[in-house]
Motif scaffolding. Structure first.
Motif, PDB file in Angstrom:
ATOM      1  N   PRO A  86      -5.954  16.173 -11.022  1.00 20.85           N
ATOM      2  CA  PRO A  86      -4.583  16.212 -10.646  1.00 20.85           C
ATOM      3  C   PRO A  86      -4.117  17.341  -9.928  1.00 20.85           C
ATOM      4  O   PRO A  86      -4.349  18.535 -10.153  1.00 20.85           O
ATOM      5  CB  PRO A  86      -3.891  15.917 -11.753  1.00 20.85           C
ATOM      6  CG  PRO A  86      -4.728  15.445 -12.917  1.00 20.85           C
ATOM      7  CD  PRO A  86      -6.134  16.168 -12.426  1.00 20.85           C
ATOM      8  N   ALA A  87      -3.158  17.137  -8.911  1.00 20.14           N
ATOM      9  CA  ALA A  87      -2.828  18.254  -8.257  1.00 20.14           C
ATOM     10  C   ALA A  87      -1.485  18.483  -8.834  1.00 20.14           C
ATOM     11  O   ALA A  87      -0.500  17.926  -9.410  1.00 20.14           O
ATOM     12  CB  ALA A  87      -2.724  17.741  -6.547  1.00 20.14           C
ATOM     13  N   SER A  88      -0.845  19.691  -8.482  1.00 20.76           N
ATOM     14  CA  SER A  88       0.495  20.095  -8.787  1.00 20.76           C
ATOM     15  C   SER A  88       1.630  19.367  -8.254  1.00 20.76           C
ATOM     16  O   SER A  88       1.378  18.907  -6.969  1.00 20.76           O
ATOM     17  CB  SER A  88       0.782  21.502  -8.521  1.00 20.76           C
ATOM     18  OG  SER A  88       2.141  21.954  -8.743  1.00 20.76           O
ATOM     19  N   THR A  89       2.363  18.862  -8.956  1.00 23.10           N
ATOM     20  CA  THR A  89       3.730  18.091  -8.223  1.00 23.10           C
ATOM     21  C   THR A  89       4.821  18.709  -8.538  1.00 23.10           C
ATOM     22  O   THR A  89       6.121  18.210  -8.451  1.00 23.10           O
ATOM     23  CB  THR A  89       3.655  16.825  -9.273  1.00 23.10           C
ATOM     24  OG1 THR A  89       4.021  17.088 -10.824  1.00 23.10           O
ATOM     25  CG2 THR A  89       2.586  15.756  -8.957  1.00 23.10           C
ATOM     26  N   PRO A 101      12.057   6.083  -7.378  1.00 18.69           N
ATOM     27  CA  PRO A 101      10.709   6.107  -7.913  1.00 18.69           C
ATOM     28  C   PRO A 101       9.819   7.448  -7.963  1.00 18.69           C
ATOM     29  O   PRO A 101       8.826   7.154  -8.583  1.00 18.69           O
ATOM     30  CB  PRO A 101      10.061   4.922  -7.031  1.00 18.69           C
ATOM     31  CG  PRO A 101      10.706   5.352  -5.865  1.00 18.69           C
ATOM     32  CD  PRO A 101      12.034   5.555  -6.179  1.00 18.69           C
ATOM     33  N   LEU A 102      10.391   8.279  -7.090  1.00 18.03           N
ATOM     34  CA  LEU A 102       9.465   9.299  -7.159  1.00 18.03           C
ATOM     35  C   LEU A 102       9.803  10.526  -7.913  1.00 18.03           C
ATOM     36  O   LEU A 102       9.523  11.850  -7.659  1.00 18.03           O
ATOM     37  CB  LEU A 102       9.352   9.778  -5.538  1.00 18.03           C
ATOM     38  CG  LEU A 102       8.928   8.686  -4.659  1.00 18.03           C
ATOM     39  CD1 LEU A 102       8.790   9.314  -3.139  1.00 18.03           C
ATOM     40  CD2 LEU A 102       7.328   8.209  -5.073  1.00 18.03           C
ATOM     41  N   ASP A 103      10.617  10.523  -8.826  1.00 19.53           N
ATOM     42  CA  ASP A 103      11.160  11.433  -9.844  1.00 19.53           C
ATOM     43  C   ASP A 103      11.700  12.708  -9.061  1.00 19.53           C
ATOM     44  O   ASP A 103      11.404  13.819  -9.601  1.00 19.53           O
ATOM     45  CB  ASP A 103       9.904  11.821 -10.760  1.00 19.53           C
ATOM     46  CG  ASP A 103       9.390  11.063 -11.633  1.00 19.53           C
ATOM     47  OD1 ASP A 103       9.914  10.146 -11.773  1.00 19.53           O
ATOM     48  OD2 ASP A 103       8.208  11.340 -12.105  1.00 19.53           O
ATOM     49  N   LEU A 110       0.703  -1.229   0.041  1.00 17.23           N
ATOM     50  CA  LEU A 110       0.213  -0.085   0.080  1.00 17.23           C
ATOM     51  C   LEU A 110       0.811   1.182   0.070  1.00 17.23           C
ATOM     52  O   LEU A 110       0.761   2.209  -0.696  1.00 17.23           O
ATOM     53  CB  LEU A 110      -1.025  -0.062   1.521  1.00 17.23           C
ATOM     54  CG  LEU A 110      -1.705   1.321   1.371  1.00 17.23           C
ATOM     55  CD1 LEU A 110      -2.535   1.380   0.170  1.00 17.23           C
ATOM     56  CD2 LEU A 110      -2.427   1.197   2.785  1.00 17.23           C
ATOM     57  N   SER A 111       1.907   1.302   0.950  1.00 21.04           N
ATOM     58  CA  SER A 111       2.722   2.606   0.919  1.00 21.04           C
ATOM     59  C   SER A 111       3.408   2.984  -0.387  1.00 21.04           C
ATOM     60  O   SER A 111       3.373   3.977  -0.900  1.00 21.04           O
ATOM     61  CB  SER A 111       3.872   2.030   1.892  1.00 21.04           C
ATOM     62  OG  SER A 111       4.705   1.180   1.679  1.00 21.04           O
ATOM     63  N   LEU A 112       3.775   1.888  -1.235  1.00 20.53           N
ATOM     64  CA  LEU A 112       4.340   2.148  -2.650  1.00 20.53           C
ATOM     65  C   LEU A 112       3.138   2.759  -3.608  1.00 20.53           C
ATOM     66  O   LEU A 112       3.346   3.672  -4.297  1.00 20.53           O
ATOM     67  CB  LEU A 112       5.031   0.997  -3.217  1.00 20.53           C
ATOM     68  CG  LEU A 112       5.509   0.857  -4.680  1.00 20.53           C
ATOM     69  CD1 LEU A 112       6.640   1.912  -4.598  1.00 20.53           C
ATOM     70  CD2 LEU A 112       6.319  -0.515  -4.812  1.00 20.53           C
ATOM     71  N   ALA A 113       2.280   1.886  -3.577  1.00 20.77           N
ATOM     72  CA  ALA A 113       1.021   2.669  -4.291  1.00 20.77           C
ATOM     73  C   ALA A 113       0.522   3.970  -3.980  1.00 20.77           C
ATOM     74  O   ALA A 113       0.613   4.552  -4.884  1.00 20.77           O
ATOM     75  CB  ALA A 113      -0.197   1.425  -4.293  1.00 20.77           C
ATOM     76  N   LYS A 114       0.521   4.185  -2.709  1.00 23.59           N
ATOM     77  CA  LYS A 114       0.255   5.668  -2.388  1.00 23.59           C
ATOM     78  C   LYS A 114       1.371   6.707  -2.870  1.00 23.59           C
ATOM     79  O   LYS A 114       0.948   7.777  -3.367  1.00 23.59           O
ATOM     80  CB  LYS A 114      -0.148   5.701  -0.888  1.00 23.59           C
ATOM     81  CG  LYS A 114      -1.331   5.172  -0.587  1.00 23.59           C
ATOM     82  CD  LYS A 114      -1.690   5.537   0.840  1.00 23.59           C
ATOM     83  CE  LYS A 114      -3.197   5.127   1.186  1.00 23.59           C
ATOM     84  NZ  LYS A 114      -4.176   5.605   0.555  1.00 23.59           N
ATOM     85  N   ALA A 160       0.768   9.499  -5.734  1.00 25.96           N
ATOM     86  CA  ALA A 160       1.153  10.980  -5.208  1.00 25.96           C
ATOM     87  C   ALA A 160       1.841  11.506  -6.306  1.00 25.96           C
ATOM     88  O   ALA A 160       2.102  12.953  -6.453  1.00 25.96           O
ATOM     89  CB  ALA A 160       1.530  11.128  -3.942  1.00 25.96           C
ATOM     90  N   LYS A 161       3.029  10.671  -6.642  1.00 22.15           N
ATOM     91  CA  LYS A 161       4.037  11.348  -7.363  1.00 22.15           C
ATOM     92  C   LYS A 161       3.352  11.872  -8.806  1.00 22.15           C
ATOM     93  O   LYS A 161       3.875  12.890  -9.313  1.00 22.15           O
ATOM     94  CB  LYS A 161       5.263  10.256  -7.833  1.00 22.15           C
ATOM     95  CG  LYS A 161       6.050  10.687  -8.826  1.00 22.15           C
ATOM     96  CD  LYS A 161       6.947   9.459  -9.279  1.00 22.15           C
ATOM     97  CE  LYS A 161       6.130   8.501 -10.129  1.00 22.15           C
ATOM     98  NZ  LYS A 161       6.968   7.640 -10.757  1.00 22.15           N
ATOM     99  N   HIS A 162       2.219  11.333  -9.295  1.00 17.43           N
ATOM    100  CA  HIS A 162       1.731  11.709 -10.452  1.00 17.43           C
ATOM    101  C   HIS A 162       0.646  12.708 -10.221  1.00 17.43           C
ATOM    102  O   HIS A 162      -0.158  13.001 -10.943  1.00 17.43           O
ATOM    103  CB  HIS A 162       1.045  10.501 -11.188  1.00 17.43           C
ATOM    104  CG  HIS A 162       2.096   9.662 -11.649  1.00 17.43           C
ATOM    105  ND1 HIS A 162       3.038   9.852 -12.779  1.00 17.43           N
ATOM    106  CD2 HIS A 162       2.688   8.400 -11.365  1.00 17.43           C
ATOM    107  CE1 HIS A 162       3.848   8.947 -12.861  1.00 17.43           C
ATOM    108  NE2 HIS A 162       3.583   7.947 -12.066  1.00 17.43           N
ATOM    109  N   GLY A 163       0.507  13.255  -9.071  1.00 16.77           N
ATOM    110  CA  GLY A 163      -0.341  14.460  -8.721  1.00 16.77           C
ATOM    111  C   GLY A 163      -1.837  13.668  -8.448  1.00 16.77           C
ATOM    112  O   GLY A 163      -2.899  14.352  -8.370  1.00 16.77           O
ATOM    113  N   LEU A 164      -1.939  12.332  -7.886  1.00 11.72           N
ATOM    114  CA  LEU A 164      -3.240  11.743  -7.724  1.00 11.72           C
ATOM    115  C   LEU A 164      -3.100  10.978  -6.522  1.00 11.72           C
ATOM    116  O   LEU A 164      -3.288   9.870  -6.482  1.00 11.72           O
ATOM    117  CB  LEU A 164      -3.263  10.811  -8.862  1.00 11.72           C
ATOM    118  CG  LEU A 164      -3.608  11.357 -10.390  1.00 11.72           C
ATOM    119  CD1 LEU A 164      -3.232  10.144 -11.327  1.00 11.72           C
ATOM    120  CD2 LEU A 164      -4.731  12.198 -10.580  1.00 11.72           C
TER     121      LEU A 164
END
Length: 415
Positions: A66-69, A127-129, A12-16, A20-24
């Motif tokens: 989407p939120a700003s990243t 993984p989080l750019d 779950l932590s990786l999915a979240k 979030a990285k993609h603004g979602l």
């Protein structure tokens, strides 16, 4: 577009984090109980059936916009002045690897940067750019105890791991115990004292320790691979603290790795490999290449190796005495690679039926339609083997399997 992330509850932590990285950050997630691998098909089907309504609900609801990243620039924070208290604080901030770290003060970071421009981009890291600017790399070098002289090697390694063929996202997030192994070639190794002789992968060498550790801290703190959250290694291995050595070029009977990969001897390079821990090969008796090959191949070819079914470029670190045994038999490095590839194989009847069914989907050309007595090589082709000479006196070598779905990357070190 309505979407649902599917996975097991252990991830779950990786999915979240990925959403979030993609603004979602509010993307719908539907989870089944872990595990899915190694369970009966009926059990897996029952787990999937249990979340069907949840998946349909997520796919029929308008998603949040989407939120700003956009990331914030560097900021200064106050930290404890007491060094012992700083260790506790660094762990709370998830900046530390668990070993003592040094405070990355403005003065120390500026010293490491020297005349370099801190806002220069080195790479974007999975993984989080994360934006690995020179300033961010220097901060982690300071945490690791590195000096300004080590920064060019660290920067080169970060550039290398960010190359697409290295597959950093998988290396950072997999359950497999892999991490970037940093191999240094060329004049800079001697200048900085990067050890390639006795105990090269062990303790006692500052350059090896701080370069490898800084690379790992950048991967964690900038790339965003926090242990147990985005970094999902089942066990990991000690190289995830620091994993760096030089090739022992003066003790090698062959051209160094950097030259083999197209660079002149005068050019210093870094090669990164998504590597497991070293597996020792003890052979004190063999006096010919053909005899020594038995121990090397026997250690390399195992049913549990990712390279067997995913390919990739496994590493062979030959101790100087073993390398000279091979060379004294008249073998060039290419001869050794070919003969080891021919010998390091696993018969299909050594694998479980369940694993063979899985491998048949991943690598059908190697596992489908072949008799039980057929074998598969440690990697796809002889040239996929990465062979270096390192270490000191003694009849020991190492084989280092890799994640498999990764390629070794070699880049020049820029002063």
């Amino acid at each position: 577009m309505p979407s649902v992330v599917l996975g097991t509850d252990a991830f779950l932590s990786l999915a979240k984090a990925t959403s979030a990285k993609h603004g979602l950050p509010h993307m719908a997630v539907a989870l089944v109980p872990h595990p899915l691998g190694g369970v009966a098909p009926d059990t897996a089907r029952a787990k999937a059936d249990a979340i069907l309504d949840e998946v349909l609900a997520g796919l029929t609801k308008d998603p949040a916009p989407p939120a700003s990243t956009a990331g914030a620039g560097p900021t200064l924070v106050d930290s404890p002045e007491d060094l012992d208290a700083f260790q506790v604080w660094a762990m709370e901030q998830e900046w530390s690897d668990g070993l003592p770290v040094l405070p990355p003060t403005e003065a120390r970071v500026a010293k490491i940067l020297g005349r370099r421009t801190g806002d220069e981009m080195v790479a974007t890291l999975a993984p989080l750019d994360g934006r690995a600017t020179l300033h961010a790399v220097a901060i982690n070098a300071a945490l690791a105890g590195a000096g300004p002289e080590h920064l060019p090697v660290i920067v080169a390694a970060i550039r290398a791991v960010a190359r697409p063929e290295f597959n950093l996202n998988a290396i950072q997030c997999t359950t497999h115990p892999c991490t970037p192994l940093v191999i240094v070639n060329g004049p800079i190794a001697a200048r900085l004292g990067v050890a390639g002789g006795p105990n090269a992968l062990g303790n006692g060498h500052r350059a090896n320790a701080v370069i490898g550790r800084a690379v790992r801290l950048v991967a964690q703190n900038v790339g965003g691979a926090r242990p147990g959250l985005e970094d999902r290694a089942t066990l990991g291995h000690p190289g995830k603290f620091s994993y760096c050595l030089a090739e022992n070029e003066t003790a090698s009977p062959w051209a160094p790795l950097s030259v083999e990969r197209g660079f002149p001897p005068s050019t210093s390079t870094v090669t990164v490999v998504g590597a497991e821990a070293p597996h020792n090969v003890n052979d004190h008796g063999s006096t010919t290449a053909e005899a020594l090959l038995r121990a090397l191949a026997g250690t390399a070819a195992t049913t549990g190796s990712n390279n067997i079914y995913l390919g990739g470029e496994p590493v062979v670190v030959l101790g100087p005495e073993h390398a000279h045994t091979i060379a004294s038999s008249g073998w060039a490095k290419a001869d050794f690679k070919r003969r080891l590839w021919e010998r390091a194989r696993v018969r299909l009847d050594r694998f479980s039926a369940e694993n063979l069914a899985r491998f048949a989907v991943i690598a059908p050309e190697r596992f489908v339609g072949r008799p039980p007595a057929a074998d598969v090589p440690w990697c796809v082709a002889p040239d996929d083997l990465v062979v270096i000479v390192a270490g000191g006196p003694g009849k020991h070598s190492s084989v280092i399997p890799t994640f498999g779905a990764t390629r070794a990357v070699t880049v020049p070190i820029e002063a």
